[in-house]
Enzyme design. Structure first.
Site, short mmCIF file in Angstrom:
data_model
loop_
_atom_site.label_atom_id
_atom_site.label_comp_id
_atom_site.label_asym_id
_atom_site.label_seq_id
_atom_site.Cartn_x
_atom_site.Cartn_y
_atom_site.Cartn_z
CG HIS A 187 -11.73 36.73 37.49
ND1 HIS A 187 -12.12 36.28 36.25
CD2 HIS A 187 -10.59 36.07 37.76
CE1 HIS A 187 -11.23 35.41 35.80
NE2 HIS A 187 -10.30 35.26 36.70
CG ASP A 212 -4.29 35.30 42.25
OD1 ASP A 212 -5.50 35.12 42.11
OD2 ASP A 212 -3.52 34.46 42.75
#
Ligand code: IMP
Length: 423
Positions: free
Chosen positions: A41, A13
């Site tokens: 993503h 992340d």
């Protein structure tokens, strides 16, 4: 740039989606090498936000061919729904997406086993996407691969053998009900038509492309500290997000790799269970979560937040061979009076020499912090490194120095243009 590897340098992340999208402008191919739909993503283009789970983040550039490599585990249901969403958004996928014939499939029983195991005392906080059980089958050599979808008889045979075994485990070990073999076979036999056009020998394709001088970005998912070999085992994912995974996960030789970039968030986050030395279980952690929108892109779970950890990053830089870093979400720190960077770990009053990957030690370390004055002004509009406030530059320079890395790019917002290059 024959092969440029982009790795998440922390616990995932870090904002790889935006960076890969940006760097795609100067590449020909973007290839994803590991993980599955556990990844999320996020790419913001104009006022639109796209969350990709399987398809590489280069898909938004029309000149890019996207490859899903052999190291990825693919849930065909999730894949087809992602293709569908992109097509509905007007993004042309035809001839631009190639899927490795050797990639393994995630089946409904993998997701079921993942969820059941997570209810046990040994829960590691997985995403529940069936990732671990699919990799288990791969290494048990009973996995079903993408290419099997193209032969209805072979697919039926393999599914039957797998489901009969899984049904034994489900009923006898976990007291669950059996899965319906025929229903699953019928459902998955239908994928042959829709997926056929994307399937190829992607290793062959990538190697030919390299011989023609094409430029490839190898896109990792998750982060180095979640690597099954080099992360905080057992609180890790089941693949190798570290740079070494790019070659095995794509079938390209290491001799073609000439650049490795680590994506680094300006603070730390982690999802799921496991040690996190700089975690902030207080209002400051809550503030990072709120301002940074730190909620999982795949599961929506709140992410655990903490200060930037230079010890962990130095380790990650070493294991990955990181040559330069991209700092993301720096603007999230705009409203903080003071930040801290963890510069060392102590156990029982003694300083540790290196990052411990055994959970017991990592859980018992006391972080040693250096304090940094906040800049208390919005930086999302800044486009030149020299125009950043002095306190921001001090913080960035400390991140680089303490981790032995070089800063290449700084991201100060989710949009493509909210980016500046370090000189
Ligand atoms: P799995 O990959 O779903 O098996 O989950 C294993 C561990 O990796 C858990 O702690 C997850 O929260 C974490 N994880 C998996 N994918 C991601 C990701 O994309 N970002 C951050 N953490 C992840």
């Amino acid at each position: 740039m024959p092969v440029h590897i982009i790795v998440g340098a922390q616990w995932g992340d870090e904002g790889k989606g935006k960076v890969v999208d940006m760097l795609s402008e100067h590449a020909d191919i973007v290839a994803r090498y590991q993980g599955g739909a556990n990844a999320g993503h996020t790419v913001c283009i104009g006022d639109k936000t796209y969350v990709l789970h399987l398809i590489p983040s280069g898909i938004f550039h029309q000149h890019i061919t996207c490859v899903i490599g052999n190291g990825v585990v693919i849930d065909p249901v999730a894949l087809m729904s992602e293709i569908d969403q992109l097509q509905k958004a007007g993004i042309d996928i035809k001839g631009r997406l190639l899927i490795s014939h050797n990639a393994h499939l995630i089946m409904p029983y993998h997701k079921m086993l993942d969820t059941i195991r997570e209810k046990s005392a040994n829960s590691i906080g997985t995403t529940g996407r069936g990732i671990g059980p699919a990799y288990i089958d791969k290494f048990m050599r009973v996995g079903i691969r993408i290419v099997d979808l193209l032969d209805r008889d072979i697919l039926a045979q393999k599914l039957k053998a797998n489901i009969e075994e899984k049904n034994q485990i489900l009923t006898k070990v976990y007291g669950e009900t059996k899965m319906d073999v025929d229903a699953i076979i019928a459902e998955y036999q239908e994928f042959d038509k829709s997926i056929d056009e994307y399937i190829t020998d992607t290793s062959l394709y990538l190697n030919s492309a390299l011989k023609e001088g094409k430029r490839i970005i190898a896109e990792g998912a998750q982060g180095a500290l979640l690597d099954v070999d080099h992360g905080t085992y057992p609180f890790v994912t089941s693949s190798n997000p570290t740079s070494g995974g790019a070659c095995t996960g794509l079938g390209i030789p290491p001799t073609y790799v000439d650049s490795i970039t680590g994506i680094v968030k300006a603070y730390s986050t982690r999802v799921g269970n496991g040690p996190f030395p700089t975690e902030l279980l207080n209002d400051t952690g809550e503030k990072l979560r709120r301002i940074g929108h730190e909620f999982g892109a795949t599961t929506g779970r709140p992410r655990r937040c903490g200060w930037f950890d230079a010890v962990a990053l130095r380790y990650s830089a070493t294991v990955n061979g990181i040559q330069q870093i991209v700092i993301t979400k720096l603007d999230v720190l705009d409203e903080f009076d003071e930040m801290r960077i963890c510069v060392g770990y102590e156990v029982g009053g003694k300083k540790l020499k290196s990052f411990p990957t055994d959970v017991k030690t990592l859980e018992s370390v006391t972080p040693v912090y250096e304090r940094f004055e906040g800049w208390k002004t919005p930086i999302s509009g800044v486009r030149e490194f020299a125009d950043l406030p002095l306190a921001t530059r001090r913080y960035l320079n400390a991140m680089a120095e303490l981790t032995g890395t070089r800063i290449h790019i700084i991201s100060v917002g989710p949009r493509r243009d909210q980016t500046l290059y370090a000189r």
